[in-house]
Design an enzyme around this catalytic site. Structure first.
Site, mmCIF file in Angstrom:
data_model
loop_
_atom_site.group_PDB
_atom_site.id
_atom_site.type_symbol
_atom_site.label_atom_id
_atom_site.label_comp_id
_atom_site.label_asym_id
_atom_site.label_seq_id
_atom_site.Cartn_x
_atom_site.Cartn_y
_atom_site.Cartn_z
ATOM 1 C CE LYS A 50 -2.025 2.701 2.890
ATOM 2 N NZ LYS A 50 -1.913 3.940 2.101
ATOM 3 C CB THR A 108 7.200 8.290 15.569
ATOM 4 O OG1 THR A 108 8.515 8.302 14.985
ATOM 5 C CG2 THR A 108 7.277 7.680 16.955
ATOM 6 C CB ALA A 109 1.838 9.117 15.774
ATOM 7 C CD GLU A 163 13.622 1.008 8.914
ATOM 8 O OE1 GLU A 163 14.197 2.024 9.345
ATOM 9 O OE2 GLU A 163 14.083 -0.133 9.053
ATOM 10 C CB CYS A 177 13.323 9.663 7.229
ATOM 11 S SG CYS A 177 14.157 8.476 6.162
ATOM 12 C CD GLU A 212 9.929 13.239 11.177
ATOM 13 O OE1 GLU A 212 8.804 12.775 11.447
ATOM 14 O OE2 GLU A 212 10.771 12.633 10.489
HETATM 15 P P1 NAD Z 1 2.258 8.193 7.787
HETATM 16 O O1 NAD Z 1 2.603 7.423 8.991
HETATM 17 O O2 NAD Z 1 1.165 9.184 7.860
HETATM 18 O O3 NAD Z 1 1.874 7.230 6.578
HETATM 19 C C1 NAD Z 1 2.749 6.227 6.087
HETATM 20 C C2 NAD Z 1 1.925 5.137 5.439
HETATM 21 O O4 NAD Z 1 1.142 4.514 6.451
HETATM 22 C C3 NAD Z 1 0.931 5.635 4.386
HETATM 23 O O5 NAD Z 1 0.845 4.694 3.348
HETATM 24 C C4 NAD Z 1 -0.373 5.688 5.162
HETATM 25 O O6 NAD Z 1 -1.510 5.558 4.359
HETATM 26 C C5 NAD Z 1 -0.215 4.475 6.069
HETATM 27 N N1 NAD Z 1 -1.019 4.505 7.297
HETATM 28 C C6 NAD Z 1 -1.465 5.586 7.990
HETATM 29 N N2 NAD Z 1 -2.216 5.184 9.028
HETATM 30 C C7 NAD Z 1 -2.229 3.833 9.014
HETATM 31 C C8 NAD Z 1 -2.834 2.834 9.839
HETATM 32 N N3 NAD Z 1 -3.582 3.158 10.888
HETATM 33 N N4 NAD Z 1 -2.642 1.540 9.535
HETATM 34 C C9 NAD Z 1 -1.878 1.196 8.477
HETATM 35 N N5 NAD Z 1 -1.305 2.088 7.635
HETATM 36 C C10 NAD Z 1 -1.470 3.398 7.912
HETATM 37 O O7 NAD Z 1 3.623 8.869 7.328
HETATM 38 P P2 NAD Z 1 3.841 9.891 6.138
HETATM 39 O O8 NAD Z 1 3.323 11.223 6.589
HETATM 40 O O9 NAD Z 1 3.361 9.300 4.863
HETATM 41 O O10 NAD Z 1 5.431 9.922 6.041
HETATM 42 C C11 NAD Z 1 6.237 10.807 6.738
HETATM 43 C C12 NAD Z 1 6.912 10.115 7.905
HETATM 44 O O11 NAD Z 1 7.644 8.999 7.449
HETATM 45 C C13 NAD Z 1 7.926 11.000 8.597
HETATM 46 O O12 NAD Z 1 7.780 10.850 9.984
HETATM 47 C C14 NAD Z 1 9.252 10.428 8.165
HETATM 48 O O13 NAD Z 1 10.334 10.637 9.034
HETATM 49 C C15 NAD Z 1 8.935 8.986 8.038
HETATM 50 N N6 NAD Z 1 9.885 8.304 7.182
HETATM 51 C C16 NAD Z 1 10.770 7.429 7.761
HETATM 52 C C17 NAD Z 1 11.707 6.790 6.980
HETATM 53 C C18 NAD Z 1 12.693 5.807 7.582
HETATM 54 O O14 NAD Z 1 13.308 5.070 6.834
HETATM 55 N N7 NAD Z 1 12.847 5.766 8.891
HETATM 56 C C19 NAD Z 1 11.745 7.020 5.600
HETATM 57 C C20 NAD Z 1 10.833 7.918 5.055
HETATM 58 C C21 NAD Z 1 9.910 8.549 5.849
#
Ligand code: NAD
Length: 479
Positions: free
Chosen positions: A172, A226-227, A246, A280, A381
């Site tokens: 997804k 993270t949340a 991650e 990130c 962040e």
């Molecule tokens: P997000 O957590 O909002 O969403 C990430 C993915 O999770 C999306 O596909 C979203 O649809 C899905 N998602 C959201 N709620 C969900 C749930 N309840 N159950 C299952 N899936 C769910 O994050 P974002 O805003 O898309 O991305 C930004 C974040 O990602 C930043 O915090 C960034 O640091 C982090 N990030 C981390 C890395 C790493 O390798 N550590 C790499 C890139 C981004």
């Protein structure tokens, strides 16, 4: 305008709900396509297709599986320009970045794991009377959930090892940047056997949640906030699913007085503002040793002010648009909060007016000075083109500042003193430490964070270990 579809069982199909989400172009603020709003029924169909394909996929030889992956890599490379243009339009990133990094790396992800699987071996322990050996079998059906900042790059970073290890995948992508995943599903639709890879679009709290909750999904590889990671961990734990998380970061960039100043400055400009700071791994807290603080700061600001902000589809652009209106607003709020807390804006500090005239979501690269380490600007962040800069005096102080964070993803250290480089690298609690460089990625290395930045490691053999189940088999040798 195009309605995207889900890839399920080898077919591109509309969502069963018949509902779609608007997909925006961040550079214009306008809707340009529609994303399926899939739900648990679409996920159930995808899992059923994946389960049917699973046995055969896991039983074909490693060479045969690798051939599929190499073909996918070739298709990505052959369509690099089209995919890069799409990524830029969907995400707001400069097309030059998508052309040089995002899309080539997406192909490389498949090529790398197609080779890595041939090197994947497991242990044998031989005693006088027994041989213990470890099988590493595919887990079955696995879920791969990815974010919007490096859309195809991070999606393929998960899919490739999962497939190489013999799993079938429910993927997804982020609902905010679905375009390249959709085009990718069109491009590879006829390459893989039906059901081996299913790509479902939709909201996290609907389609994403359904993947986490499906009892036949054995493992979840998740990259995102993270949340969200904490919520997924809580949901999946009682089902004992394997998890790789991650998550976010607030990465320190430590500049010692004995560094090569020229490269520290130019790389720090990149590590702060590449992809509008929406990586990130970007360094968002810059700490500079007092002796060179002024010199570093002046040169850094001068170079940041030279960054060419503009239309993401222009090859010359270095700073594109922010991915979505809510995220744009969140970053602007963080800048306002920093001002309220007494932060001095050294450059940037708000929207880029010319971009706003186009209707897009652009923010000027922003550098802030004079804030305490414990304030929210330095602790939360922001994930945008905003960095803070502060002086420090001693090495122990620099280490303390670096570690004063709930996150632990990546860090950078700039010094010419080899002993210091080793000492500080050891003392900093992050999963990755770059010394005199940034974002050099060797795909064989373990990738991931500590503390609130995640659990587990991706990359190289770590990813193949995650996507397999080790089983110990003990044979008695009866002479
Ligand atoms: P997000 O957590 O909002 O969403 C990430 C993915 O999770 C999306 O596909 C979203 O649809 C899905 N998602 C959201 N709620 C969900 C749930 N309840 N159950 C299952 N899936 C769910 O994050 P974002 O805003 O898309 O991305 C930004 C974040 O990602 C930043 O915090 C960034 O640091 C982090 N990030 C981390 C890395 C790493 O390798 N550590 C790499 C890139 C981004």
């Amino acid at each position: 305008m195009e309605q995207m579809r889900n890839l399920i069982g080898g077919q591109l199909v509309p969502p069963l709900s018949g509902q779609y989400l608007d997909n925006f172009n961040p550079a214009t603020g306008k809707v340009w396509s529609y994303v399926p709003r899939s739900n648990h029924e679409d996920i159930a169909n995808a899992v059923s297709a994946a389960s049917k394909a699973q046995k055969e996929w896991s039983e074909i030889s490693i060479d045969e599986r690798a051939k599929f992956l190499f073909r996918i890599a070739d298709v990505i490379d052959q369509n690099c320009e089209e995919l890069a243009a799409l990524e830029s339009k969907d995400q707001g990133k400069p097309v030059g970045l998508a052309l040089s990094v995002d899309i080539p790396r997406s192909g490389q992800n498949f090529r790398f794991f197609a080779s890595a699987i041939s090197q994947f071996s497991s242990e044998a322990h031989i005693d006088q009377q027994w041989v213990n050996y470890t099988r590493r079998d595919a887990l079955g059906v696995v879920g791969c959930i990815s974010p919007w900042n490096l859309p195809l790059y991070l999606l393929t970073w998960k899919i490739a090892p999962a497939l190489a290890a013999g799993n079938c995948v429910i993927a997804k992508p982020s609902e905010i940047t679905p375009a390249t995943a959709y085009r990718f599903s069109e491009l590879i639709q006829d390459i893989l056997p039906p059901g081996v890879l299913n790509i479902i679009h939709g909201r996290g709290d609907e389609a994403g949640e359904a993947i986490i909750n499906h009892p036949e999904v054995q493992a979840i590889s998740f990259t995102g906030g993270t949340a969200t990671g904490a919520h997924i961990a809580q949901t999946a734990a009682p089902m004992f699913k394997k998890l790789s998380l991650e998550l976010g970061g607030k990465n320190p960039n430590i500049i010692f007085a004995d560094c090569d100043l020229k490269s520290a400055v130019s790389t720090s400009v990149r590590s702060s503002f590449a992809n509008q700071g929406e990586i990130c791994l970007c360094g968002s807290r810059i700490y500079v040793q007092k002796e060179i603080y002024k010199e570093f700061k002046n040169e850094f600001i001068a170079q940041v002010e030279q960054l060419k902000q503009g239309d993401p589809s222009d090859n010359q652009t270095q700073q594109g648009a922010i991915v979505s209106k809510p995220h744009y607003q969140k970053i602007l709020n963080s800048i306002e909060k920093a001002k309220e807390l007494g932060g001095k804006i050294l450059c940037g500090g708000g929207p880029w007016e010319q971009g706003a005239k186009l209707g897009g979501w652009f923010i000027k690269p922003t550098v802030i000075e004079g804030l305490s380490i414990s304030c929210e600007t330095n602790q939360d962040e922001i994930f945008g083109p905003v960095v803070t800069i502060s002086p420090f005096e001693t090495e122990p102080e620099a280490i303390k500042l670096a570690n004063q964070s709930r996150y632990g993803l990546a860090s950078s250290i700039w010094t010419q003193d080899l002993a210091r480089a080793h000492r500080v690298s050891k003392a900093i609690k992050t999963g990755i430490v770059w010394v005199n460089c940034w974002m050099k990625r060797d795909l064989r290395t373990p990738f991931g964070g500590t503390k609130a930045s995640g659990v587990g490691r991706e990359g190289g053999l770590e990813a193949l270990r995650f996507f397999t189940e080790p089983k110990n088999i003990c044979l008695e040798i009866n002479e």
